[in-house]
Enzyme design. Structure first.
Site, PDB file in Angstrom:
ATOM      1  N   SER A 104       0.834  -1.199   0.000  1.00  0.00           N
ATOM      2  CA  SER A 104       0.000   0.000   0.000  1.00  0.00           C
ATOM      3  C   SER A 104       0.874   1.255   0.000  1.00  0.00           C
ATOM      4  O   SER A 104       1.789   1.368   0.800  1.00  0.00           O
ATOM      5  CB  SER A 104      -0.888  -0.025   1.236  1.00  0.00           C
ATOM      6  OG  SER A 104      -1.713   1.102   1.224  1.00  0.00           O
ATOM      7  N   GLY A 105       0.582   2.164  -0.924  1.00  0.00           N
ATOM      8  CA  GLY A 105       1.350   3.407  -0.996  1.00  0.00           C
ATOM      9  C   GLY A 105       2.609   3.313  -1.832  1.00  0.00           C
ATOM     10  O   GLY A 105       3.381   4.253  -1.905  1.00  0.00           O
ATOM     11  N   THR A 109      -1.509   2.511  -7.961  1.00  0.00           N
ATOM     12  CA  THR A 109      -2.635   3.175  -8.618  1.00  0.00           C
ATOM     13  C   THR A 109      -2.145   4.271  -9.555  1.00  0.00           C
ATOM     14  O   THR A 109      -2.633   4.411 -10.670  1.00  0.00           O
ATOM     15  CB  THR A 109      -3.592   3.736  -7.557  1.00  0.00           C
ATOM     16  OG1 THR A 109      -3.964   2.652  -6.712  1.00  0.00           O
ATOM     17  CG2 THR A 109      -4.824   4.329  -8.179  1.00  0.00           C
ATOM     18  N   ASN A 156      -1.320   5.745   3.066  1.00  0.00           N
ATOM     19  CA  ASN A 156      -1.503   6.356   1.748  1.00  0.00           C
ATOM     20  C   ASN A 156      -2.733   7.252   1.817  1.00  0.00           C
ATOM     21  O   ASN A 156      -3.796   6.822   2.242  1.00  0.00           O
ATOM     22  CB  ASN A 156      -1.705   5.229   0.723  1.00  0.00           C
ATOM     23  CG  ASN A 156      -1.828   5.767  -0.690  1.00  0.00           C
ATOM     24  OD1 ASN A 156      -1.941   6.969  -0.902  1.00  0.00           O
ATOM     25  ND2 ASN A 156      -1.799   4.857  -1.645  1.00  0.00           N
ATOM     26  N   SER A 159      -5.576   5.700  -0.670  1.00  0.00           N
ATOM     27  CA  SER A 159      -5.380   4.253  -0.726  1.00  0.00           C
ATOM     28  C   SER A 159      -6.600   3.572  -1.359  1.00  0.00           C
ATOM     29  O   SER A 159      -7.736   3.844  -0.980  1.00  0.00           O
ATOM     30  CB  SER A 159      -5.161   3.735   0.691  1.00  0.00           C
ATOM     31  OG  SER A 159      -4.965   2.348   0.653  1.00  0.00           O
ATOM     32  N   SER A 160      -6.328   2.706  -2.328  1.00  0.00           N
ATOM     33  CA  SER A 160      -7.443   1.972  -2.939  1.00  0.00           C
ATOM     34  C   SER A 160      -7.884   0.913  -1.943  1.00  0.00           C
ATOM     35  O   SER A 160      -7.087   0.093  -1.498  1.00  0.00           O
ATOM     36  CB  SER A 160      -6.988   1.280  -4.215  1.00  0.00           C
ATOM     37  OG  SER A 160      -6.076   2.083  -4.905  1.00  0.00           O
ATOM     38  N   GLY A 388      -1.916  -4.036  -2.133  1.00  0.00           N
ATOM     39  CA  GLY A 388      -0.661  -4.741  -1.888  1.00  0.00           C
ATOM     40  C   GLY A 388      -0.669  -5.428  -0.535  1.00  0.00           C
ATOM     41  O   GLY A 388      -1.576  -5.257   0.278  1.00  0.00           O
ATOM     42  N   GLU A 390      -0.167  -6.258   3.149  1.00  0.00           N
ATOM     43  CA  GLU A 390      -0.335  -5.322   4.263  1.00  0.00           C
ATOM     44  C   GLU A 390       0.000  -5.991   5.592  1.00  0.00           C
ATOM     45  O   GLU A 390      -0.430  -7.112   5.846  1.00  0.00           O
ATOM     46  CB  GLU A 390      -1.785  -4.826   4.348  1.00  0.00           C
ATOM     47  CG  GLU A 390      -2.101  -3.709   3.384  1.00  0.00           C
ATOM     48  CD  GLU A 390      -3.518  -3.204   3.492  1.00  0.00           C
ATOM     49  OE1 GLU A 390      -4.315  -3.796   4.229  1.00  0.00           O
ATOM     50  OE2 GLU A 390      -3.823  -2.206   2.817  1.00  0.00           O
TER      51      GLU A 390
HETATM   52  N1  LIG Z   1       4.947   8.170 -10.122  1.00  0.00           N
HETATM   53  C1  LIG Z   1       4.623   8.959  -9.112  1.00  0.00           C
HETATM   54  N2  LIG Z   1       4.921  10.264  -9.131  1.00  0.00           N
HETATM   55  C2  LIG Z   1       4.608  11.061  -8.120  1.00  0.00           C
HETATM   56  N3  LIG Z   1       3.997  10.651  -6.997  1.00  0.00           N
HETATM   57  C3  LIG Z   1       3.669   9.355  -6.893  1.00  0.00           C
HETATM   58  C4  LIG Z   1       3.949   8.435  -7.947  1.00  0.00           C
HETATM   59  N4  LIG Z   1       3.518   7.240  -7.566  1.00  0.00           N
HETATM   60  C5  LIG Z   1       2.971   7.407  -6.341  1.00  0.00           C
HETATM   61  N5  LIG Z   1       3.048   8.664  -5.931  1.00  0.00           N
HETATM   62  C6  LIG Z   1       2.576   9.243  -4.656  1.00  0.00           C
HETATM   63  O1  LIG Z   1       2.316   8.189  -3.762  1.00  0.00           O
HETATM   64  C7  LIG Z   1       0.953   8.166  -3.367  1.00  0.00           C
HETATM   65  C8  LIG Z   1       0.469   6.738  -3.259  1.00  0.00           C
HETATM   66  O2  LIG Z   1       0.423   6.154  -4.509  1.00  0.00           O
HETATM   67  P1  LIG Z   1      -0.685   5.085  -4.907  1.00  0.00           P
HETATM   68  O3  LIG Z   1      -0.509   4.829  -6.345  1.00  0.00           O
HETATM   69  O4  LIG Z   1      -2.023   5.538  -4.478  1.00  0.00           O
HETATM   70  O5  LIG Z   1      -0.238   3.847  -4.080  1.00  0.00           O
HETATM   71  P2  LIG Z   1      -0.875   2.403  -4.054  1.00  0.00           P
HETATM   72  O6  LIG Z   1      -1.952   2.368  -5.082  1.00  0.00           O
HETATM   73  O7  LIG Z   1       0.249   1.500  -4.359  1.00  0.00           O
HETATM   74  O8  LIG Z   1      -1.384   2.223  -2.701  1.00  0.00           O
HETATM   75  C9  LIG Z   1       0.223   8.955  -4.412  1.00  0.00           C
HETATM   76  O9  LIG Z   1      -0.936   9.545  -3.900  1.00  0.00           O
HETATM   77  C10 LIG Z   1       1.255   9.966  -4.817  1.00  0.00           C
HETATM   78  O10 LIG Z   1       1.250  11.042  -3.937  1.00  0.00           O
HETATM   79 MG   LIG Z   2      -3.920   2.023  -4.896  1.00  0.00          MG
END
Ligand SMILES: Nc1ncnc2c1ncn2[C@@H]1O[C@H](COP(=O)(O)OP(=O)(O)O)[C@@H](O)[C@H]1O
Ligand SMILES: [Mg+2]
Length: 1011
Positions: A104-105, A109, A156, A159-160, A388, A390
């Protein structure tokens, strides 16, 4: 094409590590992160480290750099993987999928969004409207799903809280024609309860903070999340990167774009309102009866759900049960049951709402009217963005499911990567060398095996009638799984104080040990919801709500099959997902979270190393390098490295590309490090490839110079050829113009010999500039020829006259009005009987004597003149000019010679420009002869001055070889008389009978009779 990165940014592919060990891996990962290179390849897998800051690497130009390029042509990027998946799909009509994993984070996404954007950007170049609308819905669906399925967690901010797998369908053109979204296990418990510091789903805050006053009023809501039990805890949690109010507007717009009607949207928000109101409902009990606190709230709920108030109240306070005999009785809840039922209802409402939204989106983007015979093969790219792995302080049923899902995906990863590798070696006829890797199938089995697995044990406990508690269930697990190497609990490991007796069990996951608290497992697995709520909703007059609750249709007395448990449902959906992925060509994005504090600068070594370990990245590299770290099609290998070998540069002469590749390999002495497949070269160690790369890099500047040289040469030659061509054309054209002029002159003058005027009237063509001089010469030649033609016909006797006339013409230069050229010039007028009938015989006799005496050859001119004598009186005299002398004769005295001067003494002649007959012969002794020529019987009123001037000048030039200047005076004529200068003017005077000189102030005036 973007520049490939230099080594100062670390190795862009972990396969190129000198040695595959954790130390080197981490060193490279860290170096790249610190240099802002968040992506690194492992072969075709992209490892991504969350940068936690905006990166300028997703723009249009970057998309263009990656579009249609091969993986190795550009630095590692999500776009490279997306393009590879798209290319495989388009070129080979393969279904592909992109699996994004990480905790997560870690950025899953975000990665999935960039991938979607990339695919949207590179497709539908012809901008077909129906494809654009599909793309638009696909992109907009993200916004809606995030609003309803994402929440701020401690890990996050966005977070999804559900798993998402999206299939995008493509037509044979490679343009998206539709799609389908599968959602997995929404974390619905969040609706009623959140961890400290976390929030409920975004949608609630967006509604309360961004909804219009009217909307809130219609939902009986206040603009303050703190007022509602379900949002009050998260109300004070600030999310920097998230503006609820703005997001609400974006979601509303997206809903419309996707195709939700106004009624649909209204129903969605009514359900959200209902849930918020449910949260605030309370129950009290007088020990026997449970009652509701706040009648208003119940009314509002009934209105928002379009149901009867009484039914709402009943559903909240009672449950209907069928007795064995088919009777139906209503059983009142106790306070705890009532509030439990209410929460289950709230969770179910939200879960079904979410499912309905996904279903609605699917209905919009579903591929319609697809006919494979007509439209070609329909291919698919799947994108999986699922929660992911956790580990929390307190891990419950949800974490158990999520971690099981990750075990399954890891298993798939191992399975696919190995299988692919194996397939390839087999296809290429290379002996495959088995490499040891950790197979997590054993953990998967621990969870999902029938009868023995944890899920099975849970289900069994749920089925058992009577009071089966979580603890009983844990006992059962301890008994059945006690021997399993990946399972443990306090009972099995009494010394481990980190485990609580009768509460905790621990699974040694591939990604680490996770301790789960069994509390609530059974309940969450059973996921009970009283039938009464289902029926209540089914009977709603809101069609949207009714549609969400089809199972409320059943009558209470109907005997139903026991519904599947939550764990089994989840297991089945994950197995289906894995099956779906397994039949596609997979592409992987492995996301790593660099630290726990969302910092763009911090690289937490221990955390990262842990993720690298459990994601199996090292094994990935090892598998990738198992035997052969690198493989490439012969043609491509050749294309890239042919400059490193003399036999292959620039083109080889061998019969196959394979032989040429062998030549390169042998020249470098890499024979022992490679294997030759049917279509590909396999390279065992990355160093070999590296050496080739370095050599290539060193040669490229030389090749570039060489190419520049050749190209510049080619350009110069081209330019030169052009200029030459221009000159050739010019030369031919000039030549043509000259010839054309010649032809034209020839054509016009061909016949002049036979023309009356010998071509004098023929107009000359305008010559080209180059022929100007030539033109003048030809004209001159022509005129000479023409003159010759005229002269040729003149009898010799006339020649003297012609010459004289020509001389007069030249001498007078056209300045004298009349010079008598049109008549015959008789010269010797005094001897001419026709001109001087009375005196001619006398004159002839006298001249014979003179001729004998003075020995002259011929008479040049003779006529009567009026002239001044010594005393300035005017007298009639005769003028005789021979080729030796000039005589003044007295006609009245038998032409007695009064004066004789030699012709030599005449130095010039003056005449006037007018018609008078005055002539002055200027002498060297300054005693000029001024005469007025008299006309005789012949041509009595014609000019004789021109004749005299012509004869004299002709004589002087031809016989004496000296020039005789002639002056044509337009005003007074200057003469010298006895050395004195005089001016002679001419005037006409009325009454004057003959022309006569009279003395004037400055000399003399010749008075002429009025004509
Ligand atoms: N490629 C990226 N560029 C800039 N910030 C990112 C990037 N990937 C993730 N982040 C930052 O990290 C945070 C969490 O990413 P996210 O994709 O929601 O994580 P996950 O889906 O794996 O839980 C986002 O809200 C953003 O602020
Ligand atoms: Mg996500």
């Amino acid at each position: 094409m973007a520049e490939l990165e230099g080594l100062e940014f670390g190795k862009s592919d972990f396969v190129l590590l000198d040695e595959v060990n954790m130390e080197q891996f981490m060193e490279n990962l860290k170096l790249r992160f610190e240099k802002g290179r968040i992506y690194t390849f492992i072969g075709e897998v992209v490892v991504s480290v969350n940068p936690y800051k905006k990166m300028d690497i997703y723009g249009k130009e970057v998309i263009e750099d990656y579009r249609g390029r091969e993986l190795y042509e550009n630095p590692p990027h999500l776009y490279a993987v997306a393009d590879a998946a798209y290319k495989a799909m388009k070129r080979r009509a393969k279904d592909t999928c992109i699996v994004i994993s990480g905790e997560s984070g870690a950025g899953k996404t975000e990665a999935s969004k960039y991938i979607m954007q990339y695919i949207a950007a590179i497709t539908n170049p012809s901008q077909r409207a129906e494809v654009e609308s599909v793309k638009n819905v696909l992109l907009k669906s993200n916004c809606v799903l995030e609003a309803f399925g994402n929440a701020k967690t401690n890990r996050n901010d966005n977070s999804s809280r559900f798993g998402k797998y999206m299939d995008i369908n493509f037509n044979f053109n490679g343009d998206p024609t539709g799609g389908h979204i599968n959602n997995y296990l929404l974390e619905k418990s969040r609706v009623v309860q959140q961890h400290e510091g976390e929030r409920n789903f975004h949608s609630f805050y967006q509604l309360l903070r961004g909804g219009s006053d009217d909307l809130l009023k219609s939902l009986y809501l206040q603009r303050d999340p703190a007022v509602y039990t379900y949002t009050s805890q998260g109300a004070s949690v600030t999310v920097a990167s998230n503006n609820d109010s703005l997001c609400h507007k974006a979601v509303m717009a997206a809903l419309k774009v996707i195709g939700f009607s106004a009624d649909d949207i209204n129903s969605i928000y009514k359900i959200l309102g209902t849930i918020l109101h449910l949260g605030n409902l309370q129950f009290t009990s007088d020990g026997e009866h449970v009652t509701l606190v706040g009648e208003d709230t119940v009314k509002q709920i009934s209105e928002l759900t379009s149901t009867e108030v009484e039914n709402v109240r009943k559903a909240l306070l009672y449950r209907t049960v069928a007795t064995g005999g088919g009777e139906v009785i209503e059983k009142g809840h106790n306070e705890q049951e009532a509030s439990y039922g209410k929460e289950a209802f709230a969770k179910a409402l939200y879960e079904r709402l979410f499912g309905w939204i996904v279903g609605h989106i699917n209905a919009m983007i579903e591929v319609k009217d697809y006919n494979p015979a007509l439209h070609g093969k329909n291919t698919v790219i799947g994108v999986l963005d699922i929660y992911g792995f956790e580990i929390f302080d307190n891990n419950s049923f949800e974490q158990f499911c999520i971690n099981y899902c990750n075990e399954k995906l890891q298993q798939l990863f191992i399975e696919l990567i190995l299988r692919q590798e194996q397939d390839e070696y087999q296809r290429e006829g290379i002996t495959w060398q088995h490499i040891e890797y950790f197979n997590n199938q054993i953990i998967v089995d621990l969870v999902e095996q029938p009868h023995k697995g944890i899920i099975s044990i849970l289900d069994e406990a749920c089925l058992t009638a009577g009071k089966v508690t979580d603890t009983v269930c844990l006992d059962s697990m301890n008994k059945k799984l006690g021997q399993h190497p990946h399972y443990t609990s306090r009972k099995l490991l009494p010394t481990d104080k980190t485990l609580e007796f009768n509460r905790d069990f621990r699974i040694r996951h591939y990604a680490g040990d996770v301790t789960y608290s069994v509390e609530g497992f059974l309940d969450k697995n059973k996921d009970p919801l009283f039938q009464d709520f289902k029926r209540l909703m089914y009977n709603s007059s809101d069609p949207v709500l009714k549609e969400m609750w089809p199972d409320g249709k059943m009558s209470i007395t109907e005997v139903t099959k026991r519904p599947l448990t939550a764990a089994t449902l989840f297991k089945n959906s994950i197995i289906a997902l894995v099956d779906k992925l397994a039949c596609k060509e997979p592409y992987y994005v492995r996301c790593i979270k660099p630290n726990e504090v969302k910092s763009p600068l911090m690289f937490d070594d221990a955390r990262c190393q842990h993720q690298v370990a459990y994601l199996g990245l090292l094994e990935n590299v090892r598998v990738r390098r198992a035997g052969f770290a690198y493989r490439q099609l012969y043609a491509r290998f050749l294309q890239r490295y042919k400059m490193t070998c003399e036999y292959t540069w620039p083109n080889h002469l061998m019969s196959t590309d394979q032989e040429a590749v062998e030549a390169i390999v042998n020249q470098h002495g890499f024979e022992d490090d490679v294997a030759y497949g049917h279509t590909k070269l396999f390279v065992r160690t990355p160093r070999t490839l590296f050496t080739l790369e370095q050599e290539r890099a060193a040669l490229i500047p030389i090749l570039v110079l060489f190419l520049q040289k050749v190209w510049r040469g080619a350009l110069a030659r081209m330019r030169c050829r052009k200029i030459r061509a221009i000159y050739t054309i010019m030369a031919h054209y000039k030549c043509y113009k000259v010839k054309a002029h010649f032809w034209e002159v020839e054509r016009r003058f061909t016949n002049v010999r036979n023309m009356a005027d010998y071509g004098k009237s023929v107009e000359w063509p305008v010559p080209p500039a180059a022929l100007m001089q030539f033109h003048k010469i030809t004209q001159h030649l022509y005129r000479r020829w023409w003159a010759r033609q005229l002269i040729k016909n003149i009898p010799p006797s006339d020649m003297a006259e012609v010459r004289a006339k020509v001389a007069a013409l030249a001498a007078l230069c056209g300045e004298r009005v009349d010079w008598g050229y049109s008549r015959a010039w008789e010269r010797d007028y005094l001897a001419n009987a026709k001109d001087s009938p009375l005196t001619s015989s006398n004159f002839v006799r006298i001249t014979k004597e003179l001729k004998n005496k003075d020995q002259y050859g011929q008479v040049l001119f003779s006529c009567f003149v009026r002239m001044l004598n010594w005393f300035n009186n005017t007298k009639d005299r005769a003028l005789l000019i021979t080729d030796k002398h000039i005589y003044r004769l007295e006609p009245k005295k038998h032409f007695k010679v009064q004066k004789r001067i030699t012709l030599d003494s005449v130095v010039s002649v003056s005449v006037t420009s007018s018609t008078d007959q005055m002539v002055a012969l200027h002498t060297a002794s300054h005693d000029d002869i001024l005469v007025h020529l008299q006309r005789g019987e012949l041509n009595s009123n014609q000019d004789r001055v021109g004749e005299l001037v012509g004869i004299l000048t002709d004589h002087f030039t031809r016989v004496r070889n000296t020039a005789l200047p002639v002056k044509v005076c337009s005003s007074g004529m200057q003469v010298q008389m006895s050395g004195k200068p005089k001016t002679i003017t001419v005037e006409t005077k009325p009454g004057q009978t003959i022309a006569d000189f009279k003395k004037s102030r400055t000399g003399f005036t010749l008075f002429l009779p009025h004509q």
